[in-house]
Scaffold this motif. Structure first.
Motif, short mmCIF file in Angstrom:
data_model
loop_
_atom_site.label_atom_id
_atom_site.label_comp_id
_atom_site.label_asym_id
_atom_site.label_seq_id
_atom_site.Cartn_x
_atom_site.Cartn_y
_atom_site.Cartn_z
N VAL A 142 5.81 -29.71 21.23
CA VAL A 142 6.28 -29.84 19.86
C VAL A 142 6.91 -31.22 19.74
N PRO A 143 6.86 -31.85 18.64
CA PRO A 143 6.34 -31.39 17.37
C PRO A 143 4.83 -31.61 17.26
N ASP A 144 4.20 -30.91 16.31
CA ASP A 144 2.78 -31.15 16.04
C ASP A 144 2.61 -32.39 15.17
N VAL A 145 3.48 -32.54 14.18
CA VAL A 145 3.38 -33.63 13.21
C VAL A 145 4.77 -34.16 12.90
N ALA A 146 4.82 -35.22 12.12
CA ALA A 146 6.09 -35.85 11.78
C ALA A 146 6.11 -36.24 10.30
N GLY A 147 7.21 -36.80 9.91
CA GLY A 147 7.42 -37.38 8.58
C GLY A 147 8.57 -38.36 8.73
#
Length: 118
Positions: free
Chosen positions: A10-15
């Motif tokens: 984790v994480p799979d994605v970010a922002g």
């Protein structure tokens, strides 16, 4: 880079999680910029809602699609999530990494890819 262990990452994605450069919101009539998970999770939820609205069928669990098409996200290759004064955390880098996952969404590219897939 990770710690060499084999397990779910984790994480799979970010922002944009930085409080100083996050997302402009209006709270009680006042404009402010917020970041962190509390800002990134609604970003992804809103993007998924827009994609669902444009898709012929609901996109459902689309993380496998993202892992199969990582170019639909922008990799984060600089920075870390290590708190000041700590050594606990991870560095970002090319490809999936334990700091930023696959990266941040290219919303338009994801919309097109997920609404036109068959």
């Amino acid at each position: 880079m990770n710690d060499g262990q084999v397990r779910r990452g984790v994480p799979d994605v970010a922002g944009d999680a930085a409080p100083a450069t996050g997302y402009q919101v209006v709270v009680n009539g006042q404009t402010e910029v917020v970041g962190g998970t509390s800002a990134v999770a609604p970003l992804w939820a809103g993007l998924a809602a827009l994609i669902n609205q444009g898709a012929a069928t609901p996109i459902g669990f689309f993380l496998p699609f993202l892992y199969a098409h990582p170019t639909l996200l922008r990799q984060i290759t600089q920075g870390n999530n290590i708190p000041s004064g700590s050594t606990v955390g991870y560095q970002s880098g090319p490809g999936w990494n334990a700091c930023t996952g696959l990266g941040v969404p290219n919303g338009q590219a994801l919309f097109v890819a997920l609404t036109q897939k068959g």
